[in-house]
Design an enzyme around this catalytic site. Structure first.
Site, short mmCIF file in Angstrom:
data_model
loop_
_atom_site.label_atom_id
_atom_site.label_comp_id
_atom_site.label_asym_id
_atom_site.label_seq_id
_atom_site.Cartn_x
_atom_site.Cartn_y
_atom_site.Cartn_z
N GLY A 1 0.83 -1.21 0.00
CA GLY A 1 0.00 0.00 0.00
C GLY A 1 0.85 1.25 0.00
N GLY B 1 -0.21 4.25 0.35
CA GLY B 1 -1.05 5.32 0.89
C GLY B 1 -0.24 6.13 1.89
N ILE C 1 0.17 5.87 5.26
CA ILE C 1 1.02 5.14 6.21
C ILE C 1 2.22 4.54 5.47
CG2 ILE C 1 1.17 3.15 7.78
CD1 ILE C 1 -1.70 3.63 8.58
N GLU D 1 1.90 -1.36 -4.58
CA GLU D 1 0.61 -0.67 -4.61
C GLU D 1 -0.29 -1.29 -5.70
OE1 GLU D 1 -1.20 1.87 -3.04
OE2 GLU D 1 -2.65 1.44 -4.62
N ASP E 1 -13.54 8.49 12.78
CA ASP E 1 -13.26 7.42 11.81
C ASP E 1 -14.41 6.42 11.68
OD1 ASP E 1 -10.77 8.53 11.52
OD2 ASP E 1 -9.64 6.72 12.00
N HIS F 1 8.44 38.29 4.71
CA HIS F 1 9.61 37.92 3.91
C HIS F 1 10.82 37.75 4.82
CE1 HIS F 1 12.46 37.80 0.62
NE2 HIS F 1 13.19 38.69 1.29
P1 FAD Z 1 -9.53 6.61 17.39
O1 FAD Z 1 -8.40 7.52 17.50
O2 FAD Z 1 -9.34 5.33 16.66
O3 FAD Z 1 -10.01 6.32 18.88
C1 FAD Z 1 -11.01 5.41 19.18
C2 FAD Z 1 -10.88 5.01 20.64
O4 FAD Z 1 -12.04 4.28 21.02
C3 FAD Z 1 -9.69 4.10 20.95
O5 FAD Z 1 -9.05 4.53 22.10
C4 FAD Z 1 -10.34 2.73 21.20
O6 FAD Z 1 -9.61 1.94 22.12
C5 FAD Z 1 -11.65 3.16 21.78
N1 FAD Z 1 -12.74 2.17 21.64
C6 FAD Z 1 -13.13 1.52 20.54
N2 FAD Z 1 -14.22 0.77 20.81
C7 FAD Z 1 -14.50 0.96 22.12
C8 FAD Z 1 -15.50 0.48 22.98
N3 FAD Z 1 -16.46 -0.35 22.57
N4 FAD Z 1 -15.48 0.88 24.27
C9 FAD Z 1 -14.52 1.73 24.72
N5 FAD Z 1 -13.56 2.22 23.94
C10 FAD Z 1 -13.56 1.85 22.65
N6 FAD Z 1 -4.61 11.60 11.17
C11 FAD Z 1 -4.25 12.88 11.03
O7 FAD Z 1 -5.11 13.75 10.98
N7 FAD Z 1 -2.92 13.24 10.95
C12 FAD Z 1 -1.94 12.32 10.99
O8 FAD Z 1 -0.76 12.67 10.92
C13 FAD Z 1 -2.30 10.96 11.12
N8 FAD Z 1 -1.34 10.02 11.19
C14 FAD Z 1 -1.71 8.71 11.35
C15 FAD Z 1 -0.71 7.74 11.38
C16 FAD Z 1 -1.05 6.40 11.53
C17 FAD Z 1 0.05 5.37 11.58
C18 FAD Z 1 -2.42 6.03 11.68
C19 FAD Z 1 -2.80 4.60 11.88
C20 FAD Z 1 -3.41 6.98 11.64
C21 FAD Z 1 -3.07 8.33 11.46
N9 FAD Z 1 -4.04 9.33 11.40
C22 FAD Z 1 -3.68 10.63 11.21
C23 FAD Z 1 -5.49 9.01 11.51
C24 FAD Z 1 -5.98 9.31 12.93
O9 FAD Z 1 -5.22 8.57 13.85
C25 FAD Z 1 -7.46 8.96 13.03
O10 FAD Z 1 -8.18 9.64 12.02
C26 FAD Z 1 -8.01 9.39 14.38
O11 FAD Z 1 -7.30 8.78 15.44
C27 FAD Z 1 -9.49 9.05 14.49
O12 FAD Z 1 -9.96 9.48 15.72
P2 FAD Z 1 -11.23 8.80 16.41
O13 FAD Z 1 -11.42 9.54 17.70
O14 FAD Z 1 -12.34 8.72 15.46
O15 FAD Z 1 -10.80 7.29 16.71
P1 NAI Z 2 -4.63 4.70 2.57
O1 NAI Z 2 -6.07 4.59 2.21
O2 NAI Z 2 -4.00 6.03 2.67
O3 NAI Z 2 -3.77 3.87 1.54
C1 NAI Z 2 -3.95 2.50 1.33
C2 NAI Z 2 -3.30 2.13 0.01
O4 NAI Z 2 -3.27 0.72 -0.10
C3 NAI Z 2 -4.06 2.66 -1.20
O5 NAI Z 2 -3.18 3.32 -2.07
C4 NAI Z 2 -4.67 1.40 -1.80
O6 NAI Z 2 -4.83 1.49 -3.21
C5 NAI Z 2 -3.64 0.36 -1.41
N1 NAI Z 2 -4.14 -1.01 -1.41
C6 NAI Z 2 -5.34 -1.45 -0.97
N2 NAI Z 2 -5.42 -2.79 -1.12
C7 NAI Z 2 -4.24 -3.20 -1.63
C8 NAI Z 2 -3.72 -4.47 -2.00
N3 NAI Z 2 -4.42 -5.58 -1.85
N4 NAI Z 2 -2.46 -4.52 -2.51
C9 NAI Z 2 -1.73 -3.39 -2.64
N5 NAI Z 2 -2.19 -2.16 -2.34
C10 NAI Z 2 -3.42 -2.07 -1.82
O7 NAI Z 2 -4.49 3.87 3.93
P2 NAI Z 2 -3.31 3.75 4.99
O8 NAI Z 2 -2.02 4.20 4.43
O9 NAI Z 2 -3.44 2.37 5.52
O10 NAI Z 2 -3.75 4.76 6.10
C11 NAI Z 2 -5.04 4.64 6.70
C12 NAI Z 2 -5.63 5.97 6.98
O11 NAI Z 2 -5.00 6.55 8.12
C13 NAI Z 2 -5.44 7.01 5.88
O12 NAI Z 2 -6.38 6.88 4.88
C14 NAI Z 2 -5.59 8.28 6.63
O13 NAI Z 2 -6.95 8.55 6.77
C15 NAI Z 2 -4.99 7.95 7.99
N6 NAI Z 2 -3.61 8.44 8.05
C16 NAI Z 2 -3.39 9.79 7.95
C17 NAI Z 2 -2.13 10.30 7.99
C18 NAI Z 2 -1.94 11.76 7.82
O14 NAI Z 2 -2.91 12.49 7.89
N7 NAI Z 2 -0.72 12.24 7.60
C19 NAI Z 2 -0.96 9.45 8.19
C20 NAI Z 2 -1.29 8.05 8.23
C21 NAI Z 2 -2.57 7.59 8.19
#
Ligand code: FAD
Ligand code: NAI
Length: 478
Positions: free
Chosen positions: A192, A194, A196, A215, A325, A457
């Site tokens: 992927g 994307g 991450i 990808e 999310d 600037h």
């Molecule tokens: P979450 O952050 O997923 O929180 C949900 C919470 O609910 C968790 O603590 C979970 O344990 C809890 N929960 C779930 N079910 C239950 C239940 N039944 N009872 C009690 N608790 C429960 N977004 C950005 O904007 N910028 C970034 O740079 C960015 N980088 C990222 C990097 C990575 C590696 C990843 C994986 C994601 C990244 N994201 C980024 C996406 C971002 O993390 C999510 O969009 C965001 O955390 C969503 O927030 P949320 O509150 O909806 O859910």
């Molecule tokens: P993503 O949706 O950004 O990318 C997933 C990629 O995997 C896509 O390009 C898709 O075409 C590809 N893919 C799907 N199935 C596949 C397969 N079978 N084989 C090969 N490629 C395949 O998802 P990602 O990177 O997992 O991140 C998840 C989400 O977390 C993002 O969509 C974003 O919402 C959030 N995130 C945000 C960040 C930020 O804001 N800087 C940083 C990291 C994550």
């Protein structure tokens, strides 16, 4: 008799914890239920995906790896020689862990300060009676129950599983494993390309791994403006050495004693077999409603598992809301938080508004990629006549001083009215410049507005200014 709250929030990620704080600020008796644990798994940790295994830890690693790379490759031109440089992955991870602990502890403090009852455990709907929802909280088998008039579901998302292989976070990693490698793998595979895949691929590439990204889509960063995506692809592959293969079809993934074997067809349809020490799977995320027992109250989900909500985060049930999310829209922390604020204010009878069309996107690679609003491809598909202004960082004084004079800013504006429709950027710290783009979209600014605002600037923002001038064919440095 269970404790009764005005508002119960399920999930303490950036959606839920912000919703809980805002609800408490507005005078509601508020509880926030969260099941999250720290890295050791022995204590509660608030903050959800974002703080524990997402936004914050990934940005910490990006910074550490950027420093290492700069010291190796960029310091020399400043006249700085570093002898005997070494990289300690475990130390980088420990620094990241300390940042996470600090911030998750900060939310605990904010809950106390705002009198939010922080309840640890898994929350599940149990029923509805006398205008109150009953929620059961399961903390390692110990069950308690609360009731609430309003419920905000903020349970977030989990990684999308890949049917070909199971994540073990030993050699086959999801985001959690990718953020916790204490040794640099020699060969790293990423499924992927994307957000991450690119961010984590960049981290481990900078500290010495040979990185191959596989990808499925034939185009790179399909959601981004394709002119910017093409520039990014060229920089990441040709200059930085990330091997990004597009249009691949995965066939088989086998766990070996010393790594992972991936068999796939490449873009030309040729069969390829590759061996990696570690494999990151990052193919998107899916909404998380596991164990929530939505059936007990009839909370509706759509065919993809997202909780069904309207434009204001109302579910099909009275006084049950869902944010972040676990509902439609981009899976981003800032989108989750703004929905959290808006829902708390709606419960209080206010009329807030969140415009999902003006949510900024950022990819924290180097150079960074950021955008807000419509891409050229979207404008063409929608038949909207537009003009465009572009400018580069190559001759920007600040960018040159930083040693990061690479990238482009593109402004798209309505051909007739000049209203800004989209801003797309690749370049140094464009994550910071994108807020000006969001402001211009929200305030319905024209490109002339940006062109007539005084930009300091020397700053990187002058490139945005110059792009706005270019949209009117009066660039001064173009
Ligand atoms: P979450 O952050 O997923 O929180 C949900 C919470 O609910 C968790 O603590 C979970 O344990 C809890 N929960 C779930 N079910 C239950 C239940 N039944 N009872 C009690 N608790 C429960 N977004 C950005 O904007 N910028 C970034 O740079 C960015 N980088 C990222 C990097 C990575 C590696 C990843 C994986 C994601 C990244 N994201 C980024 C996406 C971002 O993390 C999510 O969009 C965001 O955390 C969503 O927030 P949320 O509150 O909806 O859910
Ligand atoms: P993503 O949706 O950004 O990318 C997933 C990629 O995997 C896509 O390009 C898709 O075409 C590809 N893919 C799907 N199935 C596949 C397969 N079978 N084989 C090969 N490629 C395949 O998802 P990602 O990177 O997992 O991140 C998840 C989400 O977390 C993002 O969509 C974003 O919402 C959030 N995130 C945000 C960040 C930020 O804001 N800087 C940083 C990291 C994550």
């Amino acid at each position: 008799m269970s404790q009764v709250f005005d508002v119960a929030v399920i999930g303490a990620g950036p959606g839920g914890y912000i919703a809980a704080i805002r609800a408490a600020q507005l005078g509601f008796k508020t509880a926030c239920i969260d099941a999250g644990l720290n890295k050791a798994g022995d204590a509660p940790a608030l903050g959800g995906t974002c703080l524990n295994v997402g936004c914050i830890p990934s940005k910490a690693l990006l910074q550490s790896s950027e420093h290492f790379h700069a010291a190796q490759h960029d310091f020399a031109e400043h006249g700085i020689t570093v002898a005997g440089m070494q990289f300690d992955a475990a130390k980088m991870i420990a620094r990241k862990d300390a940042i996470v602990t600090k911030l998750t502890g900060g939310i605990k403090f904010l809950f106390q300060k705002n009198k939010v009852a922080s309840l640890h455990g898994r929350g599940a709907f149990k029923g509805f009676s006398d205008g109150l929802y009953q929620i059961e909280i399961d903390n390692k088998g110990e069950k308690t129950e609360i009731s609430a008039k309003n419920v905000i579901v903020a349970t977030g998302s989990v990684p999308r599983p890949l049917p070909l292989v199971e994540i073990d976070n030993v050699n086959v990693l999801d985001n959690e494993g990718a953020l916790n490698l204490t040794e640099v793998p020699q060969k790293l595979g990423v499924i992927g390309s994307g957000v991450i895949g690119l961010e984590m691929g960049s981290v481990w590439k900078r500290v010495g791994a040979e990185v191959t990204v596989l990808e499925a889509m034939p185009v790179f960063l399909a959601a981004a403006d394709q002119q910017i995506a093409k520039e990014a692809y060229k920089i990441f592959t040709k200059e930085q050495g990330l091997a990004i293969e597009l249009g691949v079809k995965l066939k088989e993934i086998n766990k070996l004693s010393d790594g992972v074997e991936v068999k796939y067809d490449n873009e030309k349809g040729e069969a390829v077999s590759a061996k990696f020490d570690k494999l990151i799977v990052a193919i998107g995320r899916v909404p998380n409603t596991d164990g929530l027992n939505t059936e007990a109250v009839g909370l509706e989900k759509d065919e993809r598992g997202f909780i069904k909500v309207d434009g204001e985060c109302r579910s099909n049930l009275p006084n049950v809301w869902a944010i972040g999310d676990v509902v439609r829209g981009p899976m981003l922390a800032h989108k989750a938080s703004e929905e959290g604020v808006a829902v708390a204010e709606r419960i209080a009878g206010q009329k807030p508004h969140v415009d999902l069309d003006a949510v900024p996107f950022v990819i924290y690679t180097d150079p960074e990629i950021a955008w807000a609003g419509k891409t050229e491809e979207q404008l063409k598909a929608e038949g909207i006549a537009y003009k465009k202004g572009m400018s580069g960082f190559a001759a920007n004084g600040r960018a040159l001083g930083l040693g990061k004079a690479q990238g482009t800013v593109k402004i798209l504006a309505d051909a007739q009215t000049d209203r800004i429709l989209g801003v797309h950027m690749i370049g140094p710290m464009v994550s910071e410049l994108v807020s000006e783009a969001v402001l211009s979209l929200e305030f319905k600014a024209s490109s002339e507005d940006i062109a007539r605002i005084v930009h300091a600037h020397p700053t990187l923002s002058e490139v945005l200014h110059e792009a706005a001038l270019a949209a009117d064919k009066r660039a001064l440095h173009g």
